[in-house]
Design an enzyme around this catalytic site. Structure first.
Site, mmCIF file in Angstrom:
data_model
loop_
_atom_site.group_PDB
_atom_site.id
_atom_site.type_symbol
_atom_site.label_atom_id
_atom_site.label_comp_id
_atom_site.label_asym_id
_atom_site.label_seq_id
_atom_site.Cartn_x
_atom_site.Cartn_y
_atom_site.Cartn_z
ATOM 1 N N ARG A 109 -1.782 -8.157 12.952
ATOM 2 C CA ARG A 109 -1.615 -7.063 13.900
ATOM 3 C C ARG A 109 -0.524 -7.364 14.908
ATOM 4 O O ARG A 109 -0.292 -8.517 15.263
ATOM 5 C CB ARG A 109 -2.946 -6.763 14.579
ATOM 6 C CG ARG A 109 -3.961 -6.200 13.594
ATOM 7 C CD ARG A 109 -5.317 -5.935 14.191
ATOM 8 N NE ARG A 109 -6.177 -5.281 13.213
ATOM 9 C CZ ARG A 109 -6.868 -5.921 12.269
ATOM 10 N NH1 ARG A 109 -6.805 -7.248 12.211
ATOM 11 N NH2 ARG A 109 -7.595 -5.255 11.402
ATOM 12 N N GLU A 121 0.824 -1.204 0.000
ATOM 13 C CA GLU A 121 0.000 0.000 0.000
ATOM 14 C C GLU A 121 0.857 1.252 0.000
ATOM 15 O O GLU A 121 2.085 1.200 0.169
ATOM 16 C CB GLU A 121 -0.944 0.010 1.209
ATOM 17 C CG GLU A 121 -0.248 -0.027 2.556
ATOM 18 C CD GLU A 121 -1.216 -0.241 3.715
ATOM 19 O OE1 GLU A 121 -1.094 0.494 4.706
ATOM 20 O OE2 GLU A 121 -2.076 -1.141 3.632
#
Length: 444
Positions: free
Chosen positions: A290, A134
């Protein structure tokens, strides 16, 4: 060309005002975290109006991928839009997270499918088979944590924390002293960072007291060379008291982007957005592991397999100037490239410079366009479409070439118009998930 209606995600960390202010509307009073623009199955954009039985963008593409995506894009990525664009507004810190390589995503997805783990289960890591590189383009000042520091610099930072604890009259936790010693050892840098990160994320008995001592001392610390990092430590502990991610933040680069700056995030890069408004673009995937600062599931063994522990500079992305008012950001990922299109009627920038009232939208197959200021008219051989601030469109490959023009009402205002376009990128040299080393330390 097709007008889109997009889903606004109300995640708790979202700003309550930033997106509304960007588009000139009244705030809803609720968190508005992400505006999704694309065909991701989690929240595909709707077509306004529906077209030939297709109500959403993913349905439209699936009905005729050759015309919508173009033969090359369909051959490379299959019958799916390979990118997802977002307007992201962080009012508070997001979780520390990392994305897998393409190979890791394929293997992880296959393993969880074989194990029968429900795709909606809390402990599910891989929602699809794709990697998720990204980039973020800052529309406002934008704060982030991004990739590992050099361990020697991180050691200096932890020394500053230990000194602040001493100055407060408290005993220095043994864990902080051990971290300084480990980061200062002569072992290879990735090994030092992995050892400290692994110890912290495992959240053993000494971690929470060390976090609490560090945050309390940092809140009272005098100005130091690391004032910004210590302030971030205090802020993170306010949101996630005692979380291991609070100390992990000191291992990471602290990035402050100004409007117009951009960074890209390859696989393995541990990062967290802290605050700010930006245009985010990614491969169309939902694979996130995460690593702290979250109440959500943290799969430590899988996380440690995914993180790239090599220290890197902040991966700023410099734009190519395609022409006056047109910048193109090309990260080393084949799924996407981002364009910034600024239109005006009159002078801008240096004396004698002017911004054009129209410019081509660069397309490599399909594209999406979102207007963020003023009114833009998209013109193709098939017709035209007007976009006001906050509106977006899908440009199928078959409609190229497309020109973006300044609408007559925007031409009467000094601010002109601003839009962003996302299209398919080109295949990078070498491995698609290989990080770039020795990155520059200045922004775009």
């Amino acid at each position: 060309m097709y007008l889109l209606r997009n889903t606004l995600r109300p995640y708790a960390w979202g700003s309550t005002t930033a997106i509304a202010e960007l588009f000139g509307r009244e705030p809803s009073g609720k968190p508005e975290a992400e505006l999704w623009i694309g065909a991701h199955s989690g929240a595909p954009s709707s077509l306004v109006p529906p077209v030939d039985g297709s109500e959403t963008l993913d349905e439209l593409i699936a009905a005729d991928p050759g015309r919508m995506l173009g033969a090359d894009t369909a051959a490379r990525f299959g019958p799916e839009l390979p990118f997802l664009a977002k307007i992201l507004a962080a009012g508070s810190p997001l979780s520390l997270q990392v994305h897998p390589t393409a190979a890791q995503a394929r293997a992880g997805y296959a393993g969880e499918e074989e194990a029968g783990i429900d795709r909606g289960a809390r402990e599910r890591n891989y929602k699809d088979e794709h990697h998720k590189p990204e980039m973020i383009f800052a529309l406002t000042p934008f704060e982030a944590l991004c990739g590992f520091r050099d361990p020697a610099e991180a050691a200096d930072l932890f020394r500053a924390v230990a000194a602040a604890v001493t100055a407060s009259g408290r005993p220095v936790p043994e864990l902080l002293e051990w971290i300084v010693a480990e980061l200062s050892s002569g072992r290879p840098a990735p090994e030092r960072l992995r050892t400290v990160f692994s110890t912290l994320i495992s959240d053993g008995e000494p971690v929470r007291p060390a976090v609490e001592a560090a945050a309390a001392a940092a809140a009272d610390a005098a100005d130091t060379d690391f004032a910004r990092e210590l302030a971030t430590l205090v802020e993170l502990n306010g949101y996630y008291p005692g979380d291991p991610g609070v100390l992990i933040s000191l291992l990471l680069n602290r990035a402050s982007l100004q409007p117009g700056d951009a960074v890209y995030l390859p696989a393995g890069n541990v990062h967290a957005y802290l605050n700010g408004l930006g245009v985010e673009v990614m491969a169309s995937s939902d694979n996130v592991l995460r690593g702290g600062l979250t109440p959500k599931h943290v799969d430590i063994p899988e996380l440690l397999k995914t993180v790239d522990f090599r220290p890197l500079g902040i991966p700023y992305l410099t734009a190519d100037e395609a022409g006056p008012g047109q910048q193109v950001f090309r990260p080393p990922f084949e799924e996407f490239a981002l364009q910034r299109l600024e239109l005006a009627q009159g002078p801008a920038g240096s004396p004698g410079d002017t911004l054009p009232a129209e410019m081509p939208v660069l397309q490599n197959g399909p594209a999406v366009v979102i207007a963020v200021r003023g009114t833009v008219v998209l013109v193709s051989p098939a017709g035209s479409l007007v976009l006001e601030a906050g509106q977006s469109a899908f440009l199928p490959a078959v409609d190229a070439p497309v020109t973006a023009r300044l609408a007559s009402d925007s031409a009467q205002h000094d601010d002109g118009a601003l839009a962003f376009a996302v299209t398919v990128g080109t295949a990078p040299d070498g491995e698609p998930d290989a990080p770039r080393l020795d990155l520059g330390a200045s922004g775009a």
